[in-house]
Enzyme design. Structure first.
Site, PDB file in Angstrom:
ATOM      1  N   HIS A  79      -0.616   1.257 -11.745  1.00 29.47           N
ATOM      2  CA  HIS A  79       0.728   0.911 -12.190  1.00 29.47           C
ATOM      3  C   HIS A  79       0.809   1.143 -13.702  1.00 29.47           C
ATOM      4  CE1 HIS A  79       2.194  -0.728  -8.378  1.00 29.47           C
ATOM      5  NE2 HIS A  79       0.934  -1.092  -8.193  1.00 29.47           N
ATOM      6  N   ASP A 168       5.542   1.528  -3.071  1.00 35.62           N
ATOM      7  CA  ASP A 168       4.570   0.462  -3.316  1.00 35.62           C
ATOM      8  C   ASP A 168       5.153  -0.623  -4.212  1.00 35.62           C
ATOM      9  OD1 ASP A 168       1.638  -0.438  -3.125  1.00 35.62           O
ATOM     10  OD2 ASP A 168       2.070  -0.544  -5.266  1.00 35.62           O
ATOM     11  N   HIS A 195       2.578   0.661   1.507  1.00 34.89           N
ATOM     12  CA  HIS A 195       2.373  -0.745   1.170  1.00 34.89           C
ATOM     13  C   HIS A 195       2.813  -1.543   2.389  1.00 34.89           C
ATOM     14  CE1 HIS A 195       2.744  -4.316  -1.666  1.00 34.89           C
ATOM     15  NE2 HIS A 195       3.500  -4.705  -0.658  1.00 34.89           N
ATOM     16  N   ASN A 260      -1.276  -8.954  -4.424  1.00 35.05           N
ATOM     17  CA  ASN A 260      -0.548  -8.564  -3.222  1.00 35.05           C
ATOM     18  C   ASN A 260      -1.138  -7.265  -2.691  1.00 35.05           C
ATOM     19  OD1 ASN A 260       1.329  -8.547  -1.208  1.00 35.05           O
ATOM     20  ND2 ASN A 260       3.091  -8.078  -2.495  1.00 35.05           N
ATOM     21  N   ASP A 287      -5.486  -0.489  -7.952  1.00 32.33           N
ATOM     22  CA  ASP A 287      -4.219  -1.229  -7.943  1.00 32.33           C
ATOM     23  C   ASP A 287      -4.040  -1.977  -9.270  1.00 32.33           C
ATOM     24  OD1 ASP A 287      -1.779  -2.177  -7.118  1.00 32.33           O
ATOM     25  OD2 ASP A 287      -2.568  -3.678  -5.743  1.00 32.33           O
ATOM     26  N   HIS A 291       0.149  -7.530 -16.309  1.00 31.66           N
ATOM     27  CA  HIS A 291       1.280  -8.436 -16.490  1.00 31.66           C
ATOM     28  C   HIS A 291       1.114  -9.201 -17.800  1.00 31.66           C
ATOM     29  CE1 HIS A 291       3.293  -7.929 -12.667  1.00 31.66           C
ATOM     30  NE2 HIS A 291       2.189  -8.182 -11.991  1.00 31.66           N
ATOM     31  N   PRO A 301       2.516 -11.181  -8.764  1.00 40.85           N
ATOM     32  CA  PRO A 301       1.261 -10.733  -8.163  1.00 40.85           C
ATOM     33  C   PRO A 301       0.684  -9.541  -8.916  1.00 40.85           C
ATOM     34  CG  PRO A 301       3.090  -9.890  -6.891  1.00 40.85           C
ATOM     35  CD  PRO A 301       3.687 -10.754  -7.984  1.00 40.85           C
TER      36      PRO A 301
END
Length: 403
Positions: A79, A168, A195, A260, A287, A291, A301
Site C-alpha cells: 500500500h 483490495d 480480497h 485485515n 500487505d 497508518h 486495520p
C-alpha cells in the site's frame, strides 16, 4: 565494479559460498578464481609499456564474511498510499522502507485518494515513483470505479498500463460484478487480486466463479486453514489460481492487534506453514499498510510490515526447518514470475538486484523504521537476521553499516 567476497549465495535453486563481481549493473562473474583472473588480465592490459604506469580497475571490494546473499525481494502486495494519503506515507518514505527491507520491486494497491481506477493515474504514479531511482513500481488498477463494488472500470483501456486489478481493502460482494470481472480477465489477459471477506465464504464463492468463467484469480493474504484447504483442493483439480500469505500471519496467532484479515488461531498459522512446506503457497507478500497513530487509535486495520518481513519469515522458516532456498523462491523468484519480471536467480549476466543478510540476534525497533507508519505489534521482538545491504542495478542503495 563491486567485488563481493565470501558470499553465502542462496536463491531458489542454489546454496553455496563464492565471490561475486558486479559491473555496469549486472553480475559479471561468479567464482573467486574467475574473478581474480579477470581482474589481473584487465589490469595487465591497462599497463602502459612506455611509461610503466599501472592504471588499475576501479574495484570496490567488500568481504561479506559468509553473510547471506539472495536475490532482492519482490512484493506483490504493497500500500503505497499515494496519491492523496501522504500523511501516512510519502513516495520517498515508502521507497526507503522497501529498500531497507530488501525489496526492489513493488506491486501497489489502488485504494488511494483518488482511487487509481484509470490509465492516467496508473501511468502517473508509476512514473513518479520510478523517477526516484530506488524501487521499480508496478501499479494495480481498481476493479470497480472508486472501489464502489458496482461499476467496472474500463478494463481494455487500463490494461494498456497494467496487468493487475484489485479492489483490495474492500470485498466485491456482488457476485455478478465478480463474474463479469473474471470473464474480462480471461478476455484481456489480466489477473484479479482478490480480497476475500468474510474470508473462507468468499474464497469458496470465488473459486466456483473461476470454475465457471476460467478467469485469472490470485488470493491475497489468506490467513485461515479452511480457506487454504479450499484453494489447495482447487489447485489439485487443476484450477489455475494462485495464493499469497503475509509474514505476520505465519509469524503470530491469537493476538488482538487489528489487521485485515485478523490474526487467526495457532492451528490456522501452523496450517499455513505446512502449506508452504508442501508447495501450495505461491508467494509471501507483505500487505504493507502504514497508518498514523491516530488511524490506529481509531481501529484502522493494517501493519507497517515491509521492513520486518524478511526477519519474521526467516525466523519462521528456521524454527520450522524450512530451507532458505524456498524462502527465496517465495520472496523473490515466484513473485517476479507472477509480475513478468526477469528471473530472480544469482547468475552471471543477470541484473545485480541483491540483498545481503546478516544472521544475528536483533531486536525490532519501530522507531527506526524508514516508513512513516510505525504501526506494528512486533516492536521489541527478537529476530535472528537483519538486512545488511540492498543492491539494485549494482548500486548499494541501503547499507546497515552506514544508516
Amino acid at each position: 565494479m563491486l567485488y563481493l567476497k565470501n558470499c553465502h549465495i542462496i536463491d531458489e535453486v542454489s546454496d553455496y559460498i563464492d565471490d561475486i563481481l558486479i559491473d555496469s549493473g549486472k553480475i559479471k562473474l561468479i567464482g573467486k578464481a574467475k574473478i581474480t583472473t579477470y581482474i589481473n588480465n584487465k589490469n595487465q592490459e591497462a599497463k602502459l609499456p612506455d611509461l610503466h604506469v599501472q592504471t588499475k580497475l576501479d574495484v570496490l571490494e567488500l568481504d561479506l564474511c559468509n553473510r547471506l546473499v539472495m536475490p532482492a525481494f519482490v512484493d506483490l502486495h504493497f500500500h503505497m498510499r499515494n496519491p492523496g494519503q501522504e500523511h501516512k506515507e510519502t513516495l520517498l518514505s515508502a521507497n526507503k522502507a522497501a529498500i531497507k527491507g530488501g525489496y526492489t520491486d513493488l506491486l501497489a494497491m489502488a485504494n488511494t485518494n483518488p482511487v487509481i481506477d484509470n490509465k492516467t493515474l496508473i501511468t502517473e504514479i508509476i512514473e513518479k515513483n520510478n523517477s526516484l531511482g530506488m524501487t521499480r513500481l508496478l501499479q494495480v488498477s481498481a476493479v470497480t470505479k472508486g472501489l464502489n463494488g458496482k461499476h467496472l472500470v474500463d478494463f481494455e483501456e487500463n490494461r494498456k498500463a497494467t496487468r493487475f486489478f484489485s479492489d483490495d481493502g474492500k470485498n466485491i460482494d456482488d457476485e455478478q460484478i465478480m463474474r463479469e470481472a473474471l470473464l474480462a480477465s480471461k478476455e484481456h489477459d489480466f489477473i484479479i487480486l482478490d480480497h476475500s471477506e468474510e474470508e473462507t465464504e468468499m474464497v469458496i464463492r470465488n473459486l466456483d466463479l473461476v470454475r465457471q468463467t476460467g478467469g485469472n484469480l490470485h488470493f491475497c493474504h489468506i490467513s485461515k486453514k479452511t480457506s487454504m484447504e479450499a484453494i489447495i483442493e482447487a489447485k489439485k483439480e487443476g484450477l489455475k489460481v494462485t495464493v499469497e500469505v503475509a509474514p505476520h500471519h505465519i509469524y503470530a496467532s491469537n493476538i488482538s492487534y487489528r489487521v485485515n484479515p485478523p490474526f487467526a488461531s495457532e492451528e490456522d498459522r501452523l496450517f499455513l506453514i505446512e502449506s508452504i512446506k508442501n508447495g501450495y503457497v505461491d508467494a509471501i507478500a507483505t500487505d504493507h499498510a502504514p497508518h498514523t497513530p491516530e488511524d490506529k487509535a481509531n481501529n484502522a486495520p493494517g501493519i507497517s510490515g515491509i521492513e520486518t518481513s524478511f526477519s519474521l519469515c526467516q525466523k519462521v522458516f528456521t524454527d520450522n526447518e524450512i530451507s532458505l532456498k524456498l524462502l527465496s523462491k517465495l520472496l523473490s523468484a515466484s513473485p517476479a514470475r507472477f509480475l513478468g519480471l526477469s528471473p530472480r536467480v544469482i547468475r552471471a549476466g543477470m541484473q545485480a538486484n541483491l540483498v545481503v543478510i546478516e544472521e544475528k540476534k536483533s531486536q525490532i525497533d519501530s522507531s527506526l523504521f524508514e516508513s512513516k507508519g510505525k504501526n506494528t505489534p512486533f516492536d521489541k521482538e527478537m529476530v535472528y537476521a537483519v538486512i545488511d545491504k540492498t543492491i539494485r542495478k549494482g548500486d548499494i542503495l541501503y547499507d546497515n553499516g552506514q544508516n
